[in-house]
Write a protein that holds these residues in place. Sequence first.
Motif, short mmCIF file in Angstrom:
data_model
loop_
_atom_site.label_atom_id
_atom_site.label_comp_id
_atom_site.label_asym_id
_atom_site.label_seq_id
_atom_site.Cartn_x
_atom_site.Cartn_y
_atom_site.Cartn_z
N ALA A 1 14.09 21.47 -13.53
CA ALA A 1 13.72 20.05 -13.44
C ALA A 1 14.36 19.41 -12.20
O ALA A 1 13.72 18.60 -11.51
N ALA A 2 15.59 19.78 -11.91
CA ALA A 2 16.28 19.22 -10.74
C ALA A 2 15.59 19.63 -9.45
O ALA A 2 15.45 18.82 -8.52
N VAL A 3 15.15 20.88 -9.37
CA VAL A 3 14.46 21.36 -8.17
C VAL A 3 13.16 20.59 -7.95
O VAL A 3 12.87 20.15 -6.82
N PHE A 4 12.39 20.39 -9.00
CA PHE A 4 11.12 19.68 -8.86
C PHE A 4 11.35 18.19 -8.59
O PHE A 4 10.60 17.56 -7.84
N ALA A 5 12.39 17.63 -9.19
CA ALA A 5 12.71 16.23 -8.91
C ALA A 5 13.08 16.06 -7.44
O ALA A 5 12.65 15.10 -6.78
N PHE A 6 13.86 16.99 -6.92
CA PHE A 6 14.22 16.95 -5.50
C PHE A 6 12.98 17.08 -4.62
O PHE A 6 12.85 16.41 -3.59
N GLY A 7 12.05 17.93 -5.03
CA GLY A 7 10.81 18.10 -4.27
C GLY A 7 10.03 16.81 -4.17
O GLY A 7 9.51 16.47 -3.10
N PHE A 8 9.95 16.04 -5.25
CA PHE A 8 9.23 14.77 -5.20
C PHE A 8 9.98 13.72 -4.39
O PHE A 8 9.35 12.88 -3.74
N VAL A 9 11.31 13.78 -4.39
CA VAL A 9 12.08 12.88 -3.53
C VAL A 9 11.78 13.18 -2.07
O VAL A 9 11.61 12.26 -1.25
N VAL A 10 11.69 14.46 -1.73
CA VAL A 10 11.38 14.86 -0.35
C VAL A 10 9.99 14.36 0.06
O VAL A 10 9.77 13.99 1.21
N LEU A 11 9.06 14.33 -0.88
CA LEU A 11 7.71 13.85 -0.57
C LEU A 11 7.64 12.34 -0.45
O LEU A 11 6.96 11.81 0.43
N THR A 12 8.34 11.63 -1.33
CA THR A 12 8.15 10.18 -1.41
C THR A 12 9.11 9.37 -0.54
O THR A 12 8.73 8.33 -0.01
N LEU A 13 10.34 9.84 -0.38
CA LEU A 13 11.32 9.06 0.38
C LEU A 13 10.92 8.87 1.84
O LEU A 13 10.94 7.73 2.35
N PRO A 14 10.54 9.94 2.56
CA PRO A 14 10.09 9.72 3.95
C PRO A 14 8.86 8.81 4.04
O PRO A 14 8.73 8.04 4.99
N THR A 15 7.98 8.89 3.05
CA THR A 15 6.80 8.02 3.03
C THR A 15 7.21 6.55 2.96
O THR A 15 6.72 5.71 3.71
N GLY A 16 8.15 6.24 2.06
CA GLY A 16 8.61 4.86 1.94
C GLY A 16 9.31 4.38 3.20
O GLY A 16 9.10 3.24 3.64
N LEU B 1 0.83 -1.20 0.00
CA LEU B 1 0.00 0.00 0.00
C LEU B 1 0.86 1.25 0.00
O LEU B 1 0.49 2.28 -0.59
N ALA B 2 2.03 1.19 0.67
CA ALA B 2 2.96 2.32 0.64
C ALA B 2 3.44 2.57 -0.79
O ALA B 2 3.56 3.73 -1.23
N ASN B 3 3.72 1.50 -1.52
CA ASN B 3 4.15 1.65 -2.92
C ASN B 3 3.05 2.28 -3.77
O ASN B 3 3.33 3.10 -4.65
N VAL B 4 1.81 1.90 -3.49
CA VAL B 4 0.69 2.50 -4.22
C VAL B 4 0.58 3.98 -3.90
O VAL B 4 0.34 4.81 -4.79
N LEU B 5 0.79 4.35 -2.62
CA LEU B 5 0.72 5.76 -2.23
C LEU B 5 1.84 6.57 -2.88
O LEU B 5 1.61 7.70 -3.34
N ILE B 6 3.03 6.00 -2.94
CA ILE B 6 4.14 6.69 -3.59
C ILE B 6 3.86 6.87 -5.07
O ILE B 6 4.10 7.95 -5.65
#
Length: 224
Positions: free
Chosen positions: A195-210, A155-160
Motif C-alpha cells: 500500500a505504501a508503494v502504491f501511495a507513493f506512486g500516486f504522490v509522484v503522479l499528482t504532486l508535480p501536476t499540482g 482545473l488542476a484540482n479536477v485533474l488531480i
Amino acid sequence: MFDFLSDYNDPTLLGAFWMTVKLTLISGLGSLIWGTILAAMRVSPVPLMRGFGTAYVNIVRNIPLTVIIIFTSLGLADIFGVTMGASDFKIQGFRLAILGLVGYTAAFVCEAIRSGINTVPLGQAEAARAIGLTFSQTLRLIILPQAFRSVIGPLANVLIALTKNTTVAAAIGVAEAAYLMKEMIENEAQTVLIAAVFAFGFVVLTLPTGLFFGWLSKRLAVKR
C-alpha cells in the motif's frame, strides 16, 4: 484508434501506473472538451440548452463514480451491446472506463469553467454584442480565453481528482494501479509495504501536476 494506448499485457508496477497515466490523459482531454461544451450550454441564451446543461451537471455530480463506471460496463456493454469499436474485452473495458470517467469528470470541469466565465466583466460581453458578434463568437473569442486563465488552479484540482478516480476503473477489470495493488495484496503478505508503494506512486503522479499548474496559474493570471 487507441489500441496502442490500451496495451493490457504489462502486469508490472510501471505498466499499471502507465495505464493510470493513459486513463488520466485521455479522460482529462475528453472531460475538458465535453465540460467546455456543457459550460457553454449553461450560459447559453437558449433555454433548452441551459436546461440540459444544468440537469446533466446536477444529476451526474450526485451519482457515485463507481455506479457510472459499472453502468458503462454492465449497462452499455452487456445490455445495449455498446462495444466502443473493440472486439477485445480488455480494450473494450479500457474505452468504457474512459467514457465513464469523461462523463463524470466533465460535470466538474463545467462548473470550474462556468465560475471562470462569471469572473469576466459583463461589459465585455455587451461590448462584443454591440459590435455585432454572435453569442458563439463572443464566447469563443472573448469570454472563454479569459475564463480558462482564471480557472487553471481549479482545473488542476479536477485533474488531480481524476488521477485518483482512475482507481475505480479496476471495478470493471482495467489493470491500472489499484487493480494491480489488489492482486498483489491478495497474493502477498506485506500489505502495508504494498500500500505504501502504491501511495507513493500516486504522490509522484499528482504532486508535480499540482506544482506545475500552480505555477502556470500565477503565470497566466488575468490582471484586472
